[in-house]
Design a protein around this motif. Structure first.
Motif, short mmCIF file in Angstrom:
data_model
loop_
_atom_site.label_atom_id
_atom_site.label_comp_id
_atom_site.label_asym_id
_atom_site.label_seq_id
_atom_site.Cartn_x
_atom_site.Cartn_y
_atom_site.Cartn_z
N GLN A 89 0.83 -1.20 0.00
CA GLN A 89 0.00 0.00 0.00
C GLN A 89 0.87 1.25 0.00
OE1 GLN A 89 -2.61 -0.39 3.39
NE2 GLN A 89 -3.91 -1.91 2.38
N CYS A 90 0.36 2.31 -0.61
CA CYS A 90 1.10 3.56 -0.71
C CYS A 90 0.44 4.64 0.13
CB CYS A 90 1.18 4.02 -2.16
SG CYS A 90 2.13 2.89 -3.21
N PHE A 91 1.26 5.45 0.76
CA PHE A 91 0.80 6.50 1.66
C PHE A 91 1.54 7.80 1.36
CE2 PHE A 91 0.24 2.51 3.86
CZ PHE A 91 -0.95 2.64 4.55
N GLN A 92 0.87 8.90 1.58
CA GLN A 92 1.51 10.20 1.63
C GLN A 92 1.55 10.65 3.08
OE1 GLN A 92 -0.69 12.73 -1.08
NE2 GLN A 92 0.72 12.30 -2.76
N LEU A 93 2.71 11.17 3.52
CA LEU A 93 2.89 11.66 4.88
C LEU A 93 3.48 13.05 4.86
CD1 LEU A 93 3.71 8.36 4.90
CD2 LEU A 93 3.91 8.85 7.33
N ARG A 94 3.04 13.88 5.79
CA ARG A 94 3.67 15.19 6.00
C ARG A 94 3.74 15.46 7.50
NH1 ARG A 94 -0.58 18.97 6.64
NH2 ARG A 94 -2.61 18.20 5.92
N CYS A 95 4.84 16.02 7.91
CA CYS A 95 5.05 16.34 9.33
C CYS A 95 4.15 17.51 9.73
CB CYS A 95 6.53 16.70 9.52
SG CYS A 95 6.99 17.13 11.20
N VAL A 96 3.55 17.41 10.93
CA VAL A 96 2.66 18.46 11.43
C VAL A 96 2.95 18.75 12.90
CG1 VAL A 96 0.80 17.93 9.78
CG2 VAL A 96 0.84 16.79 12.00
N ASN A 97 2.75 19.99 13.28
CA ASN A 97 2.76 20.39 14.69
C ASN A 97 4.03 20.00 15.43
OD1 ASN A 97 0.08 21.35 14.33
ND2 ASN A 97 -0.73 19.30 14.75
N SER A 98 5.16 20.21 14.79
CA SER A 98 6.44 19.94 15.44
C SER A 98 7.47 20.95 14.97
CB SER A 98 6.93 18.52 15.13
OG SER A 98 8.26 18.33 15.59
N ARG A 99 8.35 21.36 15.87
CA ARG A 99 9.41 22.30 15.49
C ARG A 99 10.42 21.65 14.56
NH1 ARG A 99 14.14 22.20 19.00
NH2 ARG A 99 13.99 20.53 20.54
N TRP A 100 10.35 20.31 14.44
CA TRP A 100 11.29 19.60 13.58
C TRP A 100 10.78 19.46 12.15
CZ3 TRP A 100 15.63 19.57 16.04
CH2 TRP A 100 15.66 19.41 17.42
N CYS A 101 9.55 19.86 11.90
CA CYS A 101 9.00 19.77 10.55
C CYS A 101 9.72 20.76 9.63
CB CYS A 101 7.51 20.11 10.54
SG CYS A 101 6.46 19.00 11.52
N TYR A 102 9.92 20.37 8.40
CA TYR A 102 10.45 21.30 7.42
C TYR A 102 9.38 22.31 7.03
CZ TYR A 102 14.45 18.18 6.78
OH TYR A 102 15.58 17.41 6.96
N VAL A 162 -2.93 6.61 -0.86
CA VAL A 162 -2.99 7.10 -2.24
C VAL A 162 -2.77 5.93 -3.19
CG1 VAL A 162 -2.23 9.46 -1.69
CG2 VAL A 162 -0.53 7.68 -2.21
N PRO A 163 -3.21 6.07 -4.44
CA PRO A 163 -2.94 5.01 -5.41
C PRO A 163 -1.44 4.84 -5.63
CG PRO A 163 -4.60 6.54 -6.24
CD PRO A 163 -4.01 7.16 -5.01
N CYS A 164 -1.02 3.61 -5.84
CA CYS A 164 0.38 3.34 -6.15
C CYS A 164 0.59 3.49 -7.65
CB CYS A 164 0.75 1.92 -5.74
SG CYS A 164 0.66 1.63 -3.96
#
Length: 264
Positions: A89-102, A162-164
């Motif tokens: 399975q395919c996933f999209q991830l994004r960092c949220v609510n952290s000072r370490w996020c870009y 997300v679709p692969c």
């Protein structure tokens, strides 16, 4: 009035003929997998910047570089791994609510290739990140570094299925022998996963294969000396494809055979 009725009937049958024709030609199938809504989870990483420590894994994909998965991979907590149904399975991830996020919340798209097992010696909120019922991604370090600074260790993320997108057809890696065929299914597009699988020899009908582990399916049947075809149903989209004559009659274990078909 009679003329209008005849016209409506004619148009109706013309429309049904077009739909039926497209269905017969393969223009229609069961629903294609669509992106899901965003949800919240956490992510860590394992291995190093080379991602060499992430090779192999519980899904059985072997060398992730040569088999097309690269470093954009992750191990799933058992809730997401779902006894191997989450493999591919395919996933999209994004960092949220952290000072370490870009800045800009860049998105990493990953494929599930491994299991992140529970660690019951650690608290679920302090080290036991993959303990049920937590939803967690243990990413290859290069994938993690696309969304956050590596020194964070762990960050909250938003994720969605997300679709692969894959190049080429589904690939079948053979193990076993002439009487027991074990197949690892790779490079699956669309939902990326497998719910059920069948094999057909040139001298047999369709034989249902049982789920072994990860992305592998097995058939206890005498299939040596026969060309092999496979039928696969996606776990997510329920779409079914048939790959005819994938392996020749002189197929051998230890080799990988490619089809010309894939999911949407």
């Amino acid at each position: 009035m009679a003329s209008l009725l005849r016209s409506w009937i004619l148009n109706f049958f013309l429309m049904m003929a077009v739909i039926f024709g497209k269905a017969m030609a393969g223009g229609y199938s069961t629903p294609v997998f669509r992106p899901t809504a965003w949800k919240l989870a956490y992510a860590t990483f394992y291995g190093d910047v080379t991602a060499s420590g992430t090779m192999g894994g519980a899904c059985g994909y072997g060398n992730l570089f040569s088999n097309g998965y690269g470093t954009n991979t992750a191990a799933l907590s058992s809730v997401l791994f779902n006894n191997g149904n989450g493999c591919g399975q395919c996933f999209q991830l994004r960092c949220v609510n952290s000072r370490w996020c870009y800045k800009g919340s860049p998105i990493a798209t990953i494929t599930a290739t491994n299991l992140c097992p529970p660690n019951w010696s650690e608290d679920s909120n302090n080290g036991g990140w993959c303990n049920p019922p937590r939803i967690h991604f243990d990413m290859a370090q290069p994938a993690f570094m696309k969304i956050a600074q590596w020194k964070a260790g762990i960050v909250p993320v938003a994720f969605r299925r997300v679709p692969c997108i894959r190049r080429g057809g589904v690939r079948f890696a053979f193990q076993g022998n002439a009487y027991w065929l074990l197949v690892y299914v790779m490079n699956v597009a669309g939902g990326g996963d497998i719910a059920s699988m069948w094999v057909k020899g040139s001298k047999t009908g369709w034989i249902s294969m049982s789920h072994n582990w990860g992305a592998s399916y097995q058939a206890f049947a005498t299939l040596g000396g026969q060309s092999l075809s496979f039928k696969i149903t996606s776990y997510s989209s329920h779409e079914t494809i048939i790959a005819y004559n994938v392996a020749p009659a002189n197929w051998r274990v230890g080799l990988t055979y490619s089809s010309s078909v894939n999911f949407h």
